[in-house]
Write a protein that holds these residues in place. Structure first.
Motif, PDB file in Angstrom:
ATOM      1  N   GLN A  56       0.817  -1.224   0.000  1.00 31.23           N
ATOM      2  CA  GLN A  56       0.000   0.000   0.000  1.00 31.23           C
ATOM      3  C   GLN A  56       0.850   1.272   0.000  1.00 31.23           C
ATOM      4  OE1 GLN A  56      -0.537  -2.679   1.768  1.00 31.23           O
ATOM      5  NE2 GLN A  56      -2.665  -3.338   1.469  1.00 31.23           N
ATOM      6  N   PRO A  57       1.888   1.406   0.836  1.00 22.06           N
ATOM      7  CA  PRO A  57       2.727   2.613   0.747  1.00 22.06           C
ATOM      8  C   PRO A  57       3.412   2.768  -0.605  1.00 22.06           C
ATOM      9  CG  PRO A  57       3.107   1.458   2.822  1.00 22.06           C
ATOM     10  CD  PRO A  57       2.266   0.570   1.978  1.00 22.06           C
ATOM     11  N   LEU A  58       3.823   1.649  -1.209  1.00 24.45           N
ATOM     12  CA  LEU A  58       4.456   1.733  -2.527  1.00 24.45           C
ATOM     13  C   LEU A  58       3.463   2.209  -3.584  1.00 24.45           C
ATOM     14  CD1 LEU A  58       6.656  -1.497  -2.476  1.00 24.45           C
ATOM     15  CD2 LEU A  58       7.465   0.869  -2.435  1.00 24.45           C
ATOM     16  N   LEU A  59       2.207   1.723  -3.493  1.00 20.68           N
ATOM     17  CA  LEU A  59       1.185   2.226  -4.423  1.00 20.68           C
ATOM     18  C   LEU A  59       0.892   3.698  -4.175  1.00 20.68           C
ATOM     19  CD1 LEU A  59      -1.322  -0.785  -4.446  1.00 20.68           C
ATOM     20  CD2 LEU A  59       0.227  -0.089  -6.275  1.00 20.68           C
ATOM     21  N   GLY A  60       0.879   4.088  -2.880  1.00 24.21           N
ATOM     22  CA  GLY A  60       0.687   5.508  -2.565  1.00 24.21           C
ATOM     23  C   GLY A  60       1.831   6.360  -3.124  1.00 24.21           C
ATOM     24  N   ARG A  61       3.050   5.800  -3.071  1.00 24.67           N
ATOM     25  CA  ARG A  61       4.207   6.512  -3.634  1.00 24.67           C
ATOM     26  C   ARG A  61       4.039   6.720  -5.126  1.00 24.67           C
ATOM     27  NH1 ARG A  61       7.965  10.241  -2.762  1.00 24.67           N
ATOM     28  NH2 ARG A  61       9.933   9.796  -3.869  1.00 24.67           N
ATOM     29  N   ILE A  62       3.543   5.715  -5.823  1.00 27.21           N
ATOM     30  CA  ILE A  62       3.313   5.840  -7.261  1.00 27.21           C
ATOM     31  C   ILE A  62       2.276   6.917  -7.546  1.00 27.21           C
ATOM     32  CG2 ILE A  62       2.354   4.621  -9.262  1.00 27.21           C
ATOM     33  CD1 ILE A  62       3.678   2.072  -8.196  1.00 27.21           C
ATOM     34  N   VAL A  63       1.214   6.953  -6.706  1.00 28.36           N
ATOM     35  CA  VAL A  63       0.178   7.982  -6.876  1.00 28.36           C
ATOM     36  C   VAL A  63       0.779   9.371  -6.713  1.00 28.36           C
ATOM     37  CG1 VAL A  63      -1.911   8.974  -5.856  1.00 28.36           C
ATOM     38  CG2 VAL A  63      -1.742   6.508  -6.205  1.00 28.36           C
ATOM     39  N   ASP A  64       1.640   9.576  -5.715  1.00 30.52           N
ATOM     40  CA  ASP A  64       2.268  10.880  -5.499  1.00 30.52           C
ATOM     41  C   ASP A  64       3.172  11.272  -6.656  1.00 30.52           C
ATOM     42  OD1 ASP A  64       1.066  11.478  -3.101  1.00 30.52           O
ATOM     43  OD2 ASP A  64       2.633  10.535  -1.871  1.00 30.52           O
ATOM     44  N   ILE A  65       3.901  10.290  -7.208  1.00 32.26           N
ATOM     45  CA  ILE A  65       4.795  10.584  -8.343  1.00 32.26           C
ATOM     46  C   ILE A  65       3.984  11.054  -9.537  1.00 32.26           C
ATOM     47  CG2 ILE A  65       6.329   9.496 -10.051  1.00 32.26           C
ATOM     48  CD1 ILE A  65       7.410   7.746  -7.775  1.00 32.26           C
ATOM     49  N   VAL A  66       2.868  10.373  -9.789  1.00 33.51           N
ATOM     50  CA  VAL A  66       2.021  10.755 -10.917  1.00 33.51           C
ATOM     51  C   VAL A  66       1.346  12.104 -10.651  1.00 33.51           C
ATOM     52  CG1 VAL A  66      -0.023  10.134 -12.258  1.00 33.51           C
ATOM     53  CG2 VAL A  66       1.643   8.364 -11.613  1.00 33.51           C
ATOM     54  N   ALA A  67       0.846  12.306  -9.419  1.00 35.35           N
ATOM     55  CA  ALA A  67       0.150  13.547  -9.083  1.00 35.35           C
ATOM     56  C   ALA A  67       1.095  14.751  -9.153  1.00 35.35           C
ATOM     57  CB  ALA A  67      -0.461  13.455  -7.694  1.00 35.35           C
ATOM     58  N   ASP A  68       2.377  14.547  -8.817  1.00 33.64           N
ATOM     59  CA  ASP A  68       3.344  15.651  -8.855  1.00 33.64           C
ATOM     60  C   ASP A  68       3.952  15.863 -10.236  1.00 33.64           C
ATOM     61  OD1 ASP A  68       2.884  15.951  -6.168  1.00 33.64           O
ATOM     62  OD2 ASP A  68       4.679  14.845  -5.514  1.00 33.64           O
ATOM     63  N   GLY A  69       3.601  15.018 -11.212  1.00 34.08           N
ATOM     64  CA  GLY A  69       4.110  15.170 -12.569  1.00 34.08           C
ATOM     65  C   GLY A  69       5.589  14.875 -12.700  1.00 34.08           C
ATOM     66  N   ARG A  70       6.114  13.958 -11.912  1.00 34.80           N
ATOM     67  CA  ARG A  70       7.539  13.640 -11.980  1.00 34.80           C
ATOM     68  C   ARG A  70       7.824  12.747 -13.196  1.00 34.80           C
ATOM     69  NH1 ARG A  70       8.580  11.951  -5.628  1.00 34.80           N
ATOM     70  NH2 ARG A  70       7.593  13.803  -4.707  1.00 34.80           N
ATOM     71  N   PRO A  71       9.126  12.609 -13.531  1.00 35.82           N
ATOM     72  CA  PRO A  71       9.505  11.791 -14.696  1.00 35.82           C
ATOM     73  C   PRO A  71       9.093  10.333 -14.509  1.00 35.82           C
ATOM     74  CG  PRO A  71      11.339  13.179 -14.003  1.00 35.82           C
ATOM     75  CD  PRO A  71      10.288  13.306 -12.942  1.00 35.82           C
ATOM     76  N   ALA A  72       8.861   9.664 -15.634  1.00 31.79           N
ATOM     77  CA  ALA A  72       8.426   8.267 -15.595  1.00 31.79           C
ATOM     78  C   ALA A  72       9.482   7.368 -14.972  1.00 31.79           C
ATOM     79  CB  ALA A  72       8.093   7.788 -17.011  1.00 31.79           C
ATOM     80  N   GLY A  73      10.752   7.769 -15.065  1.00 27.15           N
ATOM     81  CA  GLY A  73      11.826   6.955 -14.500  1.00 27.15           C
ATOM     82  C   GLY A  73      11.722   6.816 -12.990  1.00 27.15           C
ATOM     83  N   ASP A  74      11.050   7.765 -12.351  1.00 31.29           N
ATOM     84  CA  ASP A  74      10.894   7.687 -10.898  1.00 31.29           C
ATOM     85  C   ASP A  74       9.990   6.526 -10.463  1.00 31.29           C
ATOM     86  OD1 ASP A  74      12.482   9.897 -10.799  1.00 31.29           O
ATOM     87  OD2 ASP A  74      10.918  11.306 -10.178  1.00 31.29           O
ATOM     88  N   LEU A  75       9.239   5.968 -11.420  1.00 30.32           N
ATOM     89  CA  LEU A  75       8.351   4.854 -11.093  1.00 30.32           C
ATOM     90  C   LEU A  75       9.082   3.507 -11.032  1.00 30.32           C
ATOM     91  CD1 LEU A  75       5.304   5.743 -13.399  1.00 30.32           C
ATOM     92  CD2 LEU A  75       5.443   6.020 -10.920  1.00 30.32           C
ATOM     93  N   THR A  76      10.316   3.481 -11.556  1.00 26.59           N
ATOM     94  CA  THR A  76      11.048   2.205 -11.651  1.00 26.59           C
ATOM     95  C   THR A  76      11.253   1.555 -10.284  1.00 26.59           C
ATOM     96  OG1 THR A  76      12.195   2.994 -13.613  1.00 26.59           O
ATOM     97  CG2 THR A  76      13.137   1.084 -12.467  1.00 26.59           C
ATOM     98  N   LEU A  77      11.781   2.333  -9.319  1.00 28.63           N
ATOM     99  CA  LEU A  77      12.083   1.764  -8.009  1.00 28.63           C
ATOM    100  C   LEU A  77      10.837   1.244  -7.305  1.00 28.63           C
ATOM    101  CD1 LEU A  77      14.101   1.115  -5.800  1.00 28.63           C
ATOM    102  CD2 LEU A  77      13.812   3.462  -4.927  1.00 28.63           C
ATOM    103  N   PRO A  78       9.726   2.003  -7.221  1.00 35.78           N
ATOM    104  CA  PRO A  78       8.529   1.458  -6.574  1.00 35.78           C
ATOM    105  C   PRO A  78       7.998   0.188  -7.243  1.00 35.78           C
ATOM    106  CG  PRO A  78       8.301   3.821  -6.820  1.00 35.78           C
ATOM    107  CD  PRO A  78       9.521   3.423  -7.593  1.00 35.78           C
ATOM    108  N   VAL A  79       8.056   0.141  -8.564  1.00 39.45           N
ATOM    109  CA  VAL A  79       7.558  -1.038  -9.285  1.00 39.45           C
ATOM    110  C   VAL A  79       8.434  -2.258  -8.989  1.00 39.45           C
ATOM    111  CG1 VAL A  79       7.212  -2.048 -11.564  1.00 39.45           C
ATOM    112  CG2 VAL A  79       6.443   0.288 -11.115  1.00 39.45           C
ATOM    113  N   VAL A  80       9.766  -2.072  -9.022  1.00 33.96           N
ATOM    114  CA  VAL A  80      10.678  -3.185  -8.713  1.00 33.96           C
ATOM    115  C   VAL A  80      10.446  -3.678  -7.283  1.00 33.96           C
ATOM    116  CG1 VAL A  80      13.102  -3.816  -8.371  1.00 33.96           C
ATOM    117  CG2 VAL A  80      12.426  -2.486 -10.381  1.00 33.96           C
TER     118      VAL A  80
END
Length: 617
Positions: A56-80
């Motif tokens: 759940q925190p990792l999914l929340g982290r992904i939501v924050d990355i998307v909501a803040d408009g950060r680069p797609a590369g920032d999603l790599t670590l949470p997904v792994v």
């Protein structure tokens, strides 16, 4: 302790049911030898659940990355990390559940072994009062219900409880207000659980009793079908069976309605809790106290509780049903630990002075120069006002064959069971020597063997059936035993000889051959004392002489007490003991009693007069 024995409307006094406290104590005793396995399994499941809470925190982290408009590369670590969490959680959960399942199966096996051991040692009169249906229902339905709970409910319950506790802790770490919002569902869930448990335990216990009564009625009707048809009682017995079935169905439908109400209340709790968490998340995000990702994680945490909370509460259904079954099984094991006959209960109301002596004493070994068996002042009753034996005293000398005769209901079978140690007397003592006759050298394991007219042929090969009496017997030993009782010819003529499968589903043995098989087992057991309770009664006229020869050969060289179905057995005995209304009225050799013109002479005249040719003494 156990609760009082319920009485089914069939009139049988059912076996007792253990109290909840006694059931819990018995369960702790069963688990105690495997505490290490239990702690290891729970520890691994805790680790697996804790790792899973990172989702759940990792999914929340992904939501924050998307909501803040950060680069797609920032999603790599949470997904792994999500993939890693899934792999680790899967492996540890499998390992933990495997250990919990092993614990459950071990405990279940221990419970089955203990139940079978204790059930075999139950007092015969207690089983007769309860009837076969009650014990059959326990050994089948109740054991199956407990087994089902152990295999499915126990692992799932352990995982669900751990998931609930750790998830609530994770909500508190996000923000304690999320935890408070989630806890709004708890009162409804607790009230639901309390509502269910208060009704379920009694309902399931009543359902077990009704099933036992139904099974007893069916067994009695089917077993006595010939008598039922002979007296034109088909309609009456059909109505009784239907009545028992209707009661069982009614209780089943009540349990279904109970479960439906249980589920409906759980859905209300889910709605209240999820709505509260979402509202709390909206306020906290609006005030800037948490991010959108954190609020998302909180909602996902609560949503993830649906499964384990509902599973834990739903498993109360299995737990209550299994608890009712376990209480019935523990009731039987406790009864075997502290056997008490109905007559013993009647004695409880007498003054202390009248109860000063114990009801019976353990059997003791005595010197070989004394009698093989001494029965002293033995009395027995199967219930208040139902005495069967009155102050019976009897002595069997080493190697002596004594025949018990008397009219039906005289107490012959009861005395035979008491001498064999199968039945405890209400009062009096039985002293037996475990080393006389042909078994003097090594009959310590089988000092007494009882053979009755109700012989069971166990499913398996003929050799396996025989080896029940002596597992280490060789094929030569088996053939010698069969030859002794004049059964070797037909045994070797079977399709596969000693390897022929007999019993249910196998080659059928007629009553005479089944009785010869029982006598061969007696020879293999080689007891110091043999007790035959009408062991030739099932043969019919054609096989009577063959069985009597078999019995005579099996008893050769050993002390024997024979309940004589046919007086030819009394003729062959060293001494005849006549019982009337539970009392010894005559004792002596056949010729002496026949000429004395007493009770035995009357029996002899009645028996020999009913035959076209009287046997030669």
């Amino acid at each position: 302790m156990t609760t009082d024995s319920p009485t089914a409307d069939t009139g049988a006094e059912l076996l007792p049911i253990a109290t909840p406290a006694r059931t819990r104590a018995a369960l702790r005793t069963l688990i105690r030898p495997d505490r290490g396995l239990a702690l290891t399994g729970i520890g691994i499941l805790v680790a697996a659940t804790a790792v899973g809470l990172l989702v759940q925190p990792l999914l929340g982290r992904i939501v924050d990355i998307v909501a803040d408009g950060r680069p797609a590369g920032d999603l790599t670590l949470p997904v792994v990390l999500l993939v890693a969490v899934a792999v680790v959680q899967g492996l540890t959960t499998t390992l933990g559940l495997t250990r919990i399942a092993r614990l459950g199966e071990t405990v279940l096996a221990r419970l089955r072994e203990r139940f079978v051991e204790r059930a075999l040692n139950l007092p015969a009169d207690r089983l007769e009062r309860a009837g076969a249906g009650d014990l059959t229902a326990r050994v089948t339905g109740d054991v199956a219900r407990v087994a089902e709970a152990v295999r499915s409910a126990l692992p799932e319950m352990a995982r669900s409880v751990l998931a609930i506790l750790l998830t609530l802790g994770a909500l508190a770490l996000l923000d304690v207000r999320f935890l408070l919002a989630a806890l709004l569902a708890v009162p409804v869930q607790l009230l639901t659980a309390r509502w269910y448990v208060r009704r379920a335990l009694t309902l399931y216990a009543d359902q077990r009793v009704a099933n036992g009564a139904q099974q007893q009625q069916l067994l009695g009707t089917i077993g006595g079908a010939v008598t039922v048809r002979g007296h034109r009682l088909e309609e009456q017995h059909t109505e009784r069976s239907a009545g028992r079935s209707r009661k069982a169905v009614d209780l089943t439908m009540r349990s279904v309605n109970l479960v439906l109400g249980f589920y409906g209340r759980l859905h209300i709790a889910e709605y209240i809790g999820l709505a509260a968490v979402l509202i709390a998340g909206f306020w906290l995000v609006r005030d800037g106290a948490v991010s959108i990702g954190t609020a998302t994680a909180a909602a996902l945490y609560f949503h993830s509780l649906f499964g384990p909370v509902n599973a834990a509460l739903v498993l109360l259904d299995d737990a209550q049903s299994a608890a009712a079954g376990l209480a019935r099984l523990v009731g039987v094991t406790d009864l075997a630990d502290q056997p008490e006959s109905a007559a013993g209960k009647a004695e409880a109301g007498k003054p202390e002075a009248a109860k000063a002596a114990p009801a019976s004493v353990p059997r003791q070994r005595i010197a070989s120069s004394e009698a093989a068996v001494t029965v002293h002042a033995v009395s027995h009753a199967y219930g208040p006002g139902r005495p069967v034996l009155h102050e019976v005293s009897l002595t069997l000398e080493p190697g002596e064959h004594v025949a018990l005769v008397g009219t039906s209901g005289a107490g012959k079978s009861t005395l035979a069971r008491i001498v064999a140690g199968v039945q405890e007397p209400t009062s009096g003592t039985v002293t037996a020597l475990a080393g006389t006759g042909s078994a003097a050298a090594g009959a310590g394991e089988h000092p007494v063997v009882l053979v009755t007219q109700e012989v069971h042929v166990f499913t398996g090969t003929l050799a396996e059936d025989l080896r029940l009496a002596r597992p280490d017997a060789t094929d030569a030993d088996l053939r010698t035993a069969l030859s002794t009782v004049h059964a070797l010819d037909w045994a070797e003529a079977l399709p596969d000889g000693l390897a022929t499968v007999v019993g249910e589903g196998g080659h059928r043995l007629d009553p005479a051959r089944a009785q010869q098989l029982a006598l061969a087992r007696l020879v293999l057991a080689d007891p110091a004392l043999a007790v035959l309770d009408e062991a030739t009664a099932e043969a019919g006229s054609a096989g009577a002489r063959v069985l009597e020869r078999s019995a005579e050969a099996a008893l050769a060289g050993r002390t024997a007490l024979v309940v004589a179905h046919r007086l030819t057995q009394a003729v062959a005995a060293d001494r005849v003991v006549v019982l009337e209304a539970g009392r010894v009225v005559e004792s002596g050799p056949h010729d002496e009693l026949r000429d004395a013109d007493g009770p035995y002479a009357a029996l002899w005249r009645a028996w020999s007069g009913s035959r076209t040719t009287a046997p030669h003494p």
